[in-house]
Design a protein around this motif. Structure first.
Motif, mmCIF file in Angstrom:
data_model
loop_
_atom_site.group_PDB
_atom_site.id
_atom_site.type_symbol
_atom_site.label_atom_id
_atom_site.label_comp_id
_atom_site.label_asym_id
_atom_site.label_seq_id
_atom_site.Cartn_x
_atom_site.Cartn_y
_atom_site.Cartn_z
ATOM 1 N N ILE A 211 1.047 -1.200 0.008
ATOM 2 C CA ILE A 211 -0.061 0.254 0.078
ATOM 3 C C ILE A 211 0.906 1.290 -0.259
ATOM 4 O O ILE A 211 0.695 2.360 -0.538
ATOM 5 C CB ILE A 211 -0.873 -0.037 1.180
ATOM 6 C CG1 ILE A 211 -2.252 -1.363 1.048
ATOM 7 C CG2 ILE A 211 -1.762 1.319 1.441
ATOM 8 C CD1 ILE A 211 -2.999 -1.279 2.059
ATOM 9 N N PHE A 212 2.153 1.350 0.494
ATOM 10 C CA PHE A 212 2.855 2.265 0.554
ATOM 11 C C PHE A 212 3.291 2.586 -1.109
ATOM 12 O O PHE A 212 3.327 3.843 -1.282
ATOM 13 C CB PHE A 212 4.231 1.981 1.273
ATOM 14 C CG PHE A 212 5.322 3.190 1.383
ATOM 15 C CD1 PHE A 212 4.968 4.080 2.227
ATOM 16 C CD2 PHE A 212 6.397 3.110 0.399
ATOM 17 C CE1 PHE A 212 5.902 5.171 2.209
ATOM 18 C CE2 PHE A 212 7.250 4.145 0.697
ATOM 19 C CZ PHE A 212 7.281 5.056 1.397
ATOM 20 N N LEU A 213 3.757 1.568 -1.753
ATOM 21 C CA LEU A 213 3.913 1.759 -3.212
ATOM 22 C C LEU A 213 2.549 2.480 -4.021
ATOM 23 O O LEU A 213 2.761 3.380 -4.604
ATOM 24 C CB LEU A 213 4.352 0.696 -3.952
ATOM 25 C CG LEU A 213 5.755 0.222 -3.480
ATOM 26 C CD1 LEU A 213 6.045 -1.187 -4.121
ATOM 27 C CD2 LEU A 213 6.743 1.150 -4.037
ATOM 28 N N PHE A 214 1.556 1.711 -3.808
ATOM 29 C CA PHE A 214 0.200 2.056 -4.237
ATOM 30 C C PHE A 214 -0.028 3.432 -4.083
ATOM 31 O O PHE A 214 -0.639 4.433 -4.790
ATOM 32 C CB PHE A 214 -0.859 1.425 -4.146
ATOM 33 C CG PHE A 214 -0.785 -0.097 -4.742
ATOM 34 C CD1 PHE A 214 0.125 -0.400 -5.680
ATOM 35 C CD2 PHE A 214 -1.408 -1.227 -4.173
ATOM 36 C CE1 PHE A 214 0.073 -1.798 -6.302
ATOM 37 C CE2 PHE A 214 -1.589 -2.325 -4.798
ATOM 38 C CZ PHE A 214 -0.387 -2.661 -5.600
ATOM 39 N N ASN A 215 0.013 3.873 -2.859
ATOM 40 C CA ASN A 215 -0.423 5.458 -2.271
ATOM 41 C C ASN A 215 0.713 6.479 -2.839
ATOM 42 O O ASN A 215 -0.011 7.382 -3.179
ATOM 43 C CB ASN A 215 -0.398 5.354 -0.790
ATOM 44 C CG ASN A 215 -0.962 6.682 -0.190
ATOM 45 O OD1 ASN A 215 -2.055 7.120 -0.763
ATOM 46 N ND2 ASN A 215 -0.516 7.138 0.702
ATOM 47 N N ASN A 216 1.719 6.240 -2.754
ATOM 48 C CA ASN A 216 2.906 7.228 -3.497
ATOM 49 C C ASN A 216 2.586 7.394 -4.817
ATOM 50 O O ASN A 216 2.953 8.475 -5.218
ATOM 51 C CB ASN A 216 4.234 6.541 -3.074
ATOM 52 C CG ASN A 216 4.737 6.744 -1.754
ATOM 53 O OD1 ASN A 216 5.179 8.232 -1.409
ATOM 54 N ND2 ASN A 216 4.583 5.982 -0.728
ATOM 55 N N PHE A 217 2.309 6.402 -5.544
ATOM 56 C CA PHE A 217 2.027 6.448 -7.003
ATOM 57 C C PHE A 217 0.706 6.629 -7.388
ATOM 58 O O PHE A 217 0.476 6.849 -8.447
ATOM 59 C CB PHE A 217 2.936 5.678 -7.938
ATOM 60 C CG PHE A 217 4.302 5.377 -7.480
ATOM 61 C CD1 PHE A 217 5.050 6.410 -8.084
ATOM 62 C CD2 PHE A 217 4.902 4.411 -6.618
ATOM 63 C CE1 PHE A 217 6.575 6.377 -7.859
ATOM 64 C CE2 PHE A 217 6.247 4.251 -6.291
ATOM 65 C CZ PHE A 217 7.090 5.229 -6.937
ATOM 66 N N LYS A 218 -0.131 6.692 -6.538
ATOM 67 C CA LYS A 218 -1.605 6.718 -6.947
ATOM 68 C C LYS A 218 -2.009 5.791 -7.840
ATOM 69 O O LYS A 218 -2.920 6.292 -8.840
ATOM 70 C CB LYS A 218 -1.766 8.169 -7.407
ATOM 71 C CG LYS A 218 -1.435 9.083 -6.348
ATOM 72 C CD LYS A 218 -2.148 9.346 -4.885
ATOM 73 C CE LYS A 218 -1.458 10.528 -4.097
ATOM 74 N NZ LYS A 218 -1.745 10.164 -2.696
ATOM 75 N N LEU A 219 -2.033 4.746 -7.545
ATOM 76 C CA LEU A 219 -2.232 3.527 -8.408
ATOM 77 C C LEU A 219 -3.493 2.810 -7.838
ATOM 78 O O LEU A 219 -3.682 2.559 -6.789
ATOM 79 C CB LEU A 219 -1.340 2.263 -8.538
ATOM 80 C CG LEU A 219 0.231 2.959 -8.857
ATOM 81 C CD1 LEU A 219 0.900 1.775 -8.814
ATOM 82 C CD2 LEU A 219 0.015 3.402 -10.235
ATOM 83 N N PHE A 220 -4.578 2.784 -8.760
ATOM 84 C CA PHE A 220 -5.851 2.043 -8.302
ATOM 85 C C PHE A 220 -6.185 1.096 -9.330
ATOM 86 O O PHE A 220 -7.301 0.381 -9.048
ATOM 87 C CB PHE A 220 -7.106 3.070 -8.298
ATOM 88 C CG PHE A 220 -6.462 4.328 -7.305
ATOM 89 C CD1 PHE A 220 -6.970 4.087 -5.827
ATOM 90 C CD2 PHE A 220 -6.079 5.518 -7.642
ATOM 91 C CE1 PHE A 220 -6.528 5.084 -4.881
ATOM 92 C CE2 PHE A 220 -5.658 6.507 -6.660
ATOM 93 C CZ PHE A 220 -5.998 6.111 -5.312
ATOM 94 N N ASN A 221 -5.781 0.923 -10.585
ATOM 95 C CA ASN A 221 -6.046 0.088 -11.461
ATOM 96 C C ASN A 221 -4.699 -0.779 -11.908
ATOM 97 O O ASN A 221 -3.591 -0.264 -12.205
ATOM 98 C CB ASN A 221 -6.961 0.546 -12.653
ATOM 99 C CG ASN A 221 -8.411 1.077 -12.243
ATOM 100 O OD1 ASN A 221 -9.107 0.173 -11.737
ATOM 101 N ND2 ASN A 221 -8.375 2.285 -12.049
#
Length: 340
Positions: A211-221
């Motif tokens: 989630i740290f990676l997803f949140n930093n790069f704003k990845l949702f799909n």
């Protein structure tokens, strides 16, 4: 500043509510702690930047309120039938277990979890997948029924594995991943009173990494990950390591809690359940790899956008540390036990 102070106040109230439930010696204070935790987490789910957060908050509140009402009603029935038939008390404890499974999002009471997570930001998702499960799982370990738990293990592994097969949303993939991991935690509860806590701690760490990676790069799909992978080659390795570690593939650290549960299940002659869990976990690994396999197998680059790597440069040291523990954590723990 005022907004941050309110947020910290709600987080503190949420933690206090969970602690009251865990450390309570009466059913009423246990229920009260769950309600404090619920009412403190609802404002944290709300976000002015996400229009779907209100819908997710309402779904979460209605589901948790229903589970709390049934839980409180079951407690009243236990005291009413305390001096009567023991079968009625046993059924009430099964109802209590079912309400805690609904609160934690365990299958087949998981109907609310994917849709709620789809409307939240990554910070709220992390709290929902980790901290919000502590009190329900702890109460569930108090009122554990072996037959019901084995039934729940099968359902959690099936829905957690097959439910993520046709999903392209990373938030829904994490939701079905959570259901699958809850099946392993249920297996830990059956075999050992505290083993599920060890699994939960590793699960929290691995969720933080992803989630740290997803949140930093704003990845949702999933399609958003393609541009990230093509922009930075080191990102391929980082995401690949963390995904495999979350899936529990050796020699990554995510395999260690699964290894402990596998050993205990072999000792207790639970071969059929273990074989079924391993097979379903392989299916889970398939949709984990869907997140990263395009970056490794596709050679063409037809990108019509530019991706800024400012967040990557800012948090590169943290991501490298998380990669280090994901890869070498299992080796370090084994060395620690060897020298002890």
């Amino acid at each position: 500043m005022m907004k941050n102070s309110y947020k910290m106040l709600f987080i503190l109230s949420m933690m206090i509510g969970s602690m009251i439930s865990i450390s309570s010696s009466s059913w009423f204070s246990l229920w009260m702690g769950l309600e404090i935790n619920l009412l403190s987490f609802i404002p944290l789910m709300m976000s002015t930047k996400n229009l779907f957060s209100s819908e997710s908050s309402l779904k979460y509140f209605l589901t948790q309120a229903l589970a709390s009402a049934v839980f409180f009603f079951s407690i009243i029935l236990i005291f009413l039938f305390l001096n009567f038939k023991m079968n009625l008390i046993f059924y009430n404890f099964m109802i209590i277990s079912s309400t805690m499974m609904m609160k934690s999002g365990t299958a087949p009471f998981h109907f609310w979890l994917p849709s709620v997570m789809e409307g939240l930001n990554w910070n709220s998702i992390f709290m929902l997948m980790t901290w919000q499960k502590i009190a329900p799982l702890m109460i569930l370990s108090y009122s554990l029924s072996l037959n019901l738990t084995i039934f729940i293990i099968f359902f959690s592994m099936i829905f957690g594995s097959l439910g993520g097969m046709n999903q392209t949303s990373l938030r829904k993939l994490m939701a079905f991943s959570s259901i699958n991991h809850l099946g392993w935690m249920m297996a830990g509860m059956v075999n050992n009173e505290t083993l599920w806590m060890t699994y939960f701690m590793f699960y929290t760490f691995l969720n933080f990494c992803i989630i740290f990676l997803f949140n930093n790069f704003k990845l949702f799909n999933i399609n958003q990950t393609f541009k990230l992978f093509y922009s930075n080659k080191f990102m391929n390795v980082s995401m690949f390591i963390m995904i495999l570690s979350l899936g529990g593939l050796p020699p990554f650290i995510g395999f260690l809690p699964k290894w402990m549960i596998i050993e205990l299940m072999i000792t207790n002659n639970m071969y059929f359940i273990l074989l079924f869990m391993l097979f379903m976990t392989l299916i889970t690994l398939y949709f984990y790899l869907r997140i990263t396999y395009a970056a490794f197998l596709l050679n063409h680059m037809n990108m019509n956008w530019n991706f800024k790597m400012d967040n990557w440069n800012k948090n590169m040291k943290i991501i490298m540390i998380l990669n280090f523990f994901s890869v070498l954590g299992m080796l370090l723990i084994n060395m620690f036990y060897f020298f002890i």
